[in-house]
Design an enzyme around this catalytic site. Sequence first.
Site, PDB file in Angstrom:
ATOM      1  CB  ALA A  12     -48.262  64.272  46.217  1.00 24.07           C
ATOM      2  CG  LEU A  15     -47.371  59.607  37.776  1.00 24.60           C
ATOM      3  CD1 LEU A  15     -47.452  58.091  37.803  1.00 24.60           C
ATOM      4  CD2 LEU A  15     -46.118  60.058  37.058  1.00 24.60           C
ATOM      5  CB  CYS A  70     -43.826  58.417  39.996  1.00 19.99           C
ATOM      6  SG  CYS A  70     -44.865  59.515  40.961  1.00 19.99           S
ATOM      7  CG  ASN A 132     -39.227  60.443  39.428  1.00 17.94           C
ATOM      8  OD1 ASN A 132     -39.626  61.436  40.022  1.00 17.94           O
ATOM      9  ND2 ASN A 132     -39.895  59.876  38.455  1.00 17.94           N
TER      10      ASN A 132
HETATM   11  C1  LIG Z   1     -44.005  69.129  40.444  1.00 17.14           C
HETATM   12  C2  LIG Z   1     -43.185  67.986  39.925  1.00 17.14           C
HETATM   13  C3  LIG Z   1     -43.791  67.039  39.098  1.00 17.14           C
HETATM   14  C4  LIG Z   1     -43.053  65.957  38.612  1.00 17.14           C
HETATM   15  N1  LIG Z   1     -43.673  65.046  37.789  1.00 17.14           N
HETATM   16  C5  LIG Z   1     -42.941  64.025  37.265  1.00 17.14           C
HETATM   17  C6  LIG Z   1     -43.528  63.104  36.359  1.00 17.14           C
HETATM   18  O1  LIG Z   1     -44.706  63.176  36.026  1.00 17.14           O
HETATM   19  N2  LIG Z   1     -42.750  62.115  35.849  1.00 17.14           N
HETATM   20  C7  LIG Z   1     -41.429  61.991  36.178  1.00 17.14           C
HETATM   21  O2  LIG Z   1     -40.763  61.090  35.678  1.00 17.14           O
HETATM   22  N3  LIG Z   1     -40.850  62.836  37.041  1.00 17.14           N
HETATM   23  C8  LIG Z   1     -41.564  63.860  37.580  1.00 17.14           C
HETATM   24  N4  LIG Z   1     -40.971  64.733  38.468  1.00 17.14           N
HETATM   25  C9  LIG Z   1     -39.563  64.535  38.827  1.00 17.14           C
HETATM   26  C10 LIG Z   1     -38.637  65.427  37.995  1.00 17.14           C
HETATM   27  O3  LIG Z   1     -38.766  65.127  36.620  1.00 17.14           O
HETATM   28  C11 LIG Z   1     -37.179  65.244  38.417  1.00 17.14           C
HETATM   29  O4  LIG Z   1     -36.787  63.911  38.143  1.00 17.14           O
HETATM   30  C12 LIG Z   1     -36.971  65.513  39.906  1.00 17.14           C
HETATM   31  O5  LIG Z   1     -37.794  66.573  40.335  1.00 17.14           O
HETATM   32  C13 LIG Z   1     -35.524  65.903  40.197  1.00 17.14           C
HETATM   33  O6  LIG Z   1     -35.135  67.023  39.463  1.00 17.14           O
HETATM   34  P1  LIG Z   1     -35.211  68.544  40.035  1.00 17.14           P
HETATM   35  O7  LIG Z   1     -34.570  68.524  41.388  1.00 17.14           O
HETATM   36  O8  LIG Z   1     -34.476  69.349  39.003  1.00 17.14           O
HETATM   37  O9  LIG Z   1     -36.656  68.896  40.109  1.00 17.14           O
HETATM   38  C14 LIG Z   1     -41.686  65.820  38.963  1.00 17.14           C
HETATM   39  C15 LIG Z   1     -41.091  66.782  39.803  1.00 17.14           C
HETATM   40  C16 LIG Z   1     -41.815  67.858  40.274  1.00 17.14           C
HETATM   41  C17 LIG Z   1     -41.142  68.852  41.179  1.00 17.14           C
END
Ligand SMILES: Cc1cc2nc3c(=O)[nH]c(=O)nc-3n(C[C@H](O)[C@H](O)[C@H](O)COP(=O)(O)O)c2cc1C
Length: 478
Positions: A12, A15, A70, A132
């Site tokens: 969490a 953003l 998000c 996301n």
């Molecule tokens: C710590 C963290 C912060 C994230 N912050 C954002 C964000 O600010 N904006 C966004 O579009 N996605 C955000 N995400 C989602 C990632 O960009 C991604 O879509 C999601 O984690 C799935 O990919 P992954 O399994 O490779 O992490 C965040 C994910 C994590 C783990």
Amino acid sequence: MTQYAPGCFMNAVGLTNPGADEAAQQFANLEVPEDRFLLCSIFGGSIEEIVEVAEKLAPFSDGLELNLSCPHAKGYGMDMGQDANLVKEITQAVKAVVNVPVIPKLTPNVPNIGEIASAAAEGGADALCAINTVGPVYYTAHGHPILTNTLGGMSGKSVLPIALKCVREIRQAVDLPIIGCGGISSADNVRAFEKEGAIVFGIGSALTGMNSASLAEYFTAIESDLVGESNLSEQLVHYDVPMDFESYTLVKNEKVTDDISILTFDGKLHVKPGEFVFTWIPGLGEKPFSALTDDPFSLVVIDVGIFTSNLIDLEPGSEVLVRGTYGTALEPTGKRVMAVAGGTGLAAVFQIARDFGNATIFMGARSKDRLYFSDECRDIAEVRIATDDGSEGYHGLVTELLRETLEGMDDLDSVVFYNCGPAPMVQAAEAVQRDFVGNDQVFSAIDYLTKCGVGICGACHCPDGRRICVDGPFINSS
Ligand SMILES: Cc1cc2nc3c(=O)[nH]c(=O)nc-3n(C[C@H](O)[C@H](O)[C@H](O)COP(=O)(O)O)c2cc1C
Ligand SMILES: Cc1cc2nc3c(=O)[nH]c(=O)nc-3n(C[C@H](O)[C@H](O)[C@H](O)COP(=O)(O)OP(=O)(O)OC[C@H]3O[C@@H](n4cnc5c(N)ncnc54)[C@H](O)[C@@H]3O)c2cc1C
Ligand code: FES
């Protein structure tokens, strides 16, 4: 952010960002190589706000990703991205004011992602990104929700099958380019997304725990896997990053002054010189600390706010929860150690002096009553003390004492410096040391805001972009 099984995360982060104006200024100073594409993720609480942010950031971006997904920022992200009409309207409105590609990022938390993808396409989207995080979801440790926000979005290995299904459904619904992400950690995962129709791939959670050097190594490895037929890069993913909490009981709380306490706990902590931990008080949050000693585990804490004022007032018998260790452990160099410590910075340098040997510790404090642990330091090192008011040791700043000492020394090539304390003290110590030795002999730890501790949130970056939680906390000033 927390890890509930190896490679499976929940966050969490919320953003976090410096605001559109500050971001635009930072982007203006970025040098993006010709063959790279700067995709800027934007969001807002209304169509008008999203449009305003888009206008501010488009001039500095090669494309805008609309965060309509998000799951843990109320009123933003997913709250908008679950409504097909709104997705179409937002996309249309942004397209009307910018001339860079606009790429809505979609949430998996809808019954029919194909319908949302079609709405984005009708709004004029140039491409789509999915997915996301999944949720919001809920997780506890030691009987308490770990995330301060209670709920968070799920990412990493456990969302891979959901992400693949979403990309497949988007491909069936629209003919736009797709950025695929969600649980990618290997070249085979990339190939699976490619098979479902993605052409660009995002990797997030799999980078947890990687420092700057290991990030570069990982991306080189995954690229070489993809060029060849191999699937070796996943071996570089850190599935062993420690994020579980261990319970410790406070056995002694020694007040140094009203605002400084030494807390001694009932067990041992395997912490190497240079590493740090997070201490969690459920309901209050978690904060990073160096361990003053490892056996027994002890902390020295200075009261600067809500968490530390609660910590220094804990009664013996209280439980605290600890996760870690984090950071890059320091290795002895064989050189003479000169450690400069101010405030609670002694915690970060005590084990260095103790374990690397042949050490001098420079301790600085406003006055005698704010000095602590000096006898223990004398047992393991030569100690030089400076107080601003002259109530003990040298009368003046510790950096002035440092300069006088160095002026009387030769053979400074055989010295390595470790500085930790308030930023102005560290910067002043570095300036003195650079008058005598090269940058490669100077290492400093500054308390940058540290949140996840595992390299993934970016909060702890220092001005040159290194993340101190994985690249530090002691970093070479060169
Ligand atoms: C710590 C963290 C912060 C994230 N912050 C954002 C964000 O600010 N904006 C966004 O579009 N996605 C955000 N995400 C989602 C990632 O960009 C991604 O879509 C999601 O984690 C799935 O990919 P992954 O399994 O490779 O992490 C965040 C994910 C994590 C783990
Ligand atoms: C690697 C590392 C080791 C540390 N070791 C020690 C130690 O041994 N003893 C000690 O007393 N303190 C240490 N700190 C600093 C300690 O984490 C902060 O003082 C604490 O987080 C303040 O929390 P608060 O709620 O009391 O204050 P707040 O009211 O939240 O903030 C007061 C000030 O503390 C700092 N701060 C707040 N949150 C953080 C955070 N998450 N990370 C870094 N700084 C923060 C900021 O400068 C802020 O302005 C260390 C920090 C880091 C990064
Ligand atoms: S990247 Fe999150 S604290 Fe360092």
